[in-house]
Design a protein around this motif. Structure first.
Motif, PDB file in Angstrom:
ATOM      1  N   THR A   1       0.872  -1.185   0.000  1.00 32.08           N
ATOM      2  CA  THR A   1       0.000   0.000   0.000  1.00 32.08           C
ATOM      3  C   THR A   1       0.903   1.228   0.000  1.00 32.08           C
ATOM      4  O   THR A   1       2.029   1.167   0.489  1.00 32.08           O
ATOM      5  N   CYS A   2       0.396   2.324  -0.543  1.00 30.43           N
ATOM      6  CA  CYS A   2       1.265   3.488  -0.722  1.00 30.43           C
ATOM      7  C   CYS A   2       0.536   4.805  -0.499  1.00 30.43           C
ATOM      8  O   CYS A   2      -0.649   4.932  -0.802  1.00 30.43           O
ATOM      9  N   GLY A   3       1.242   5.763   0.027  1.00 25.90           N
ATOM     10  CA  GLY A   3       0.719   7.122   0.189  1.00 25.90           C
ATOM     11  C   GLY A   3       1.816   8.100  -0.189  1.00 25.90           C
ATOM     12  O   GLY A   3       2.972   7.896   0.184  1.00 25.90           O
TER      13      GLY A   3
ATOM     14  N   ILE B   1       4.456   1.888   1.738  1.00 26.33           N
ATOM     15  CA  ILE B   1       5.355   2.865   1.111  1.00 26.33           C
ATOM     16  C   ILE B   1       4.841   4.254   1.460  1.00 26.33           C
ATOM     17  O   ILE B   1       3.623   4.481   1.465  1.00 26.33           O
ATOM     18  N   TRP B   2       5.751   5.139   1.722  1.00 28.42           N
ATOM     19  CA  TRP B   2       5.357   6.523   2.014  1.00 28.42           C
ATOM     20  C   TRP B   2       6.348   7.482   1.364  1.00 28.42           C
ATOM     21  O   TRP B   2       7.565   7.307   1.494  1.00 28.42           O
TER      22      TRP B   2
END
Lengths: 225, 218
Positions: free
Chosen positions: A48-50, A163-164
């Motif tokens: 998941t990513c932001g 992931i950021w």
């Protein structure tokens, strides 16, 4: 003489500008209560990513603010691939959750070929192939079904990746990129380890490259028991 | 209108005096931004923190319609979940939880003509997640996940003032799933503005500040 003075002044200003230097890569590891237990067969969930990094020069029509980029699916898939490959190399048996069927999937394959003949001359053959698969994988299953799939599979670990990407600062779009990989022990639901790598990037380094680098850095040293 | 003398005393002639007055008055106004301050409150369930936490999607409260984007929400979600996972909570993303069995349709189309091949890939997923679920279904999902905590996060954006500055606050609330009692609430506000912090930078600062305060008091 004047040119030399200007050059010297520019050099001094450049030296004084300490923000050019990027912070070194930081790796943080947390071992959980299930750290000593056997975890070899691992089901890997999609990352998941932001992201807060902005796309320079593409302001929003209504507010005039720069648009915030979202993580591109191929980049996120790239991180998944990198994490899974690294862990496989370290001795884990990694199973992609996207390839794990929750129900048997239906496959419909259609192949079409065509060729035209005009005045006795045959045109080169053109073809098309369509493959459609319908069904549900582990990712589309409800929690109870996921649990029974993991049990049936004999999986002892569940791997998740986050992931950021931080906000870009300055002309060089300097930003922090973090990748965190977490391994849970399936039977107990307890943490085996969580590994996080934070990079600071800027200049010509794209988000995709930075994410991939951070993923490799986060998985370094993670060995199977 | 008295005229200014050519040399001596021109600094105090009436026209220049006006400039002086403006300078003194503007110097008295503080143009510096307030330092971000986190506020953490321990709730009644502080002594019994949850271990499996269902993380809800961040909500955005903004007076200006499109100031807050999906990417802002996703970034706050990602940062908050990452940090809390690292300090020992087991987080479950509500966006990835399926209430019922979903369906995936993958279509790969390849065409070839005159020696050239093109490929097209299409994925369509039909799912019912937390957001689409009824209250009853949500309760059942919490039970199925054995989740004993709920993480809620919110981004609040004020209207921009005359110079375009606005305050952005990030609030994180951890509560128990069973009785909805608060374990802790952490919030931090950062001011943004033209030539200073961008909206994204302010969100990043506010999120980090709220998170560090929440995880440091553990």
């Amino acid at each position: 003489m004047r040119a030399r003075s200007i050059m010297l002044l520019a050099l001094l200003l450049g030296v004084a500008c300490s923000s050019v230097e990027l912070l070194p890569d930081r790796v943080r590891v947390r071992t959980g209560p299930a750290a000593g237990t056997k975890t070899r067969k691992v089901v890997a969930l999609p990352a998941t990513c932001g992201a807060l990094s902005t796309l320079a020069g593409s302001p929003s029509e209504s507010t005039g603010n720069p648009l915030t980029s979202e993580c591109a699916p191929p980049d996120v898939e790239g991180v998944d691939g990198s994490v899974r490959a690294a862990l496989e190399f370290q001795g884990f048996q990694v199973i992609d959750s996207e390839q794990l069927n929750a129900t048997s999937r239906e496959r419909i394959e259609k192949i079409e070929t065509s060729r035209s003949v005009s005045q006795g001359v045959r045109s080169p053959e053109s073809w098309s192939r369509e493959v459609e698969r319908r069904g549900a994988t582990f990712v589309e299953a409800p929690p109870s079904l996921q649990r029974s799939i993991l049990q049936e599979l004999g999986a002892d670990g569940l791997l998740s990746t986050r992931i950021w990407i931080g906000a870009a600062t300055g002309l060089s779009a300097r930003r922090a990129v973090e990748v965190q990989v977490r391994l849970l022990h399936v039977p107990s639901g307890k943490l085996v380890w969580a590994r996080r790598c934070t990079l600071e990037v800027g200049g010509l380094i794209t988000d995709a490259v930075a994410m991939e680098r951070a993923a490799r850095c986060a998985t370094r040293g993670a060995t199977a028991r | 209108m008295p005229r200014c003398p050519d040399r001596a005393g021109w600094l105090w002639c009436p026209a220049v005096r006006g400039v002086w007055a403006v300078c003194v008055l503007s110097a008295a106004c503080s143009l510096s931004k307030p330092i971000p301050q986190a506020r953490v409150r321990r709730g009644p369930a502080w002594t019994a923190p949850p271990s499996i936490v269902l993380a809800l999607p961040a909500e955005c409260i903004s007076a200006q319609g499109d100031a807050c984007t999906d990417a802002h929400r996703a970034a706050v979600d990602s940062a908050a979940r990452m940090a809390l996972e690292f300090v020992g909570y087991t987080l479950v993303d509500s966006q990835t939880v399926n209430v019922r069995l979903g369906e995936r349709r993958e279509l790969t189309r390849q065409t070839g003509a005159y020696g050239a091949t093109t490929e097209q890939h299409e994925v369509e997923v039909k799912r019912v997640t937390w957001e689409e679920a009824t209250l009853e279904e949500r309760r059942a999902v919490i039970g199925e996940l054995e989740a004993d905590g709920i993480l809620a996060s919110a981004i609040t954006m004020t209207m921009p003032d005359l110079v375009g500055d606005r305050t952005i606050e990030v609030r994180l609330t951890l509560s128990r799933a069973g009785d909805e009692r608060v374990v802790w609430v952490s919030r931090c506000a950062v001011e943004t503005g033209d030539g200073d912090l961008s909206t994204e930078q302010a969100i990043e600062h506010a999120t980090r500040c709220a998170l560090e305060s929440a995880t440091l008091v553990e």
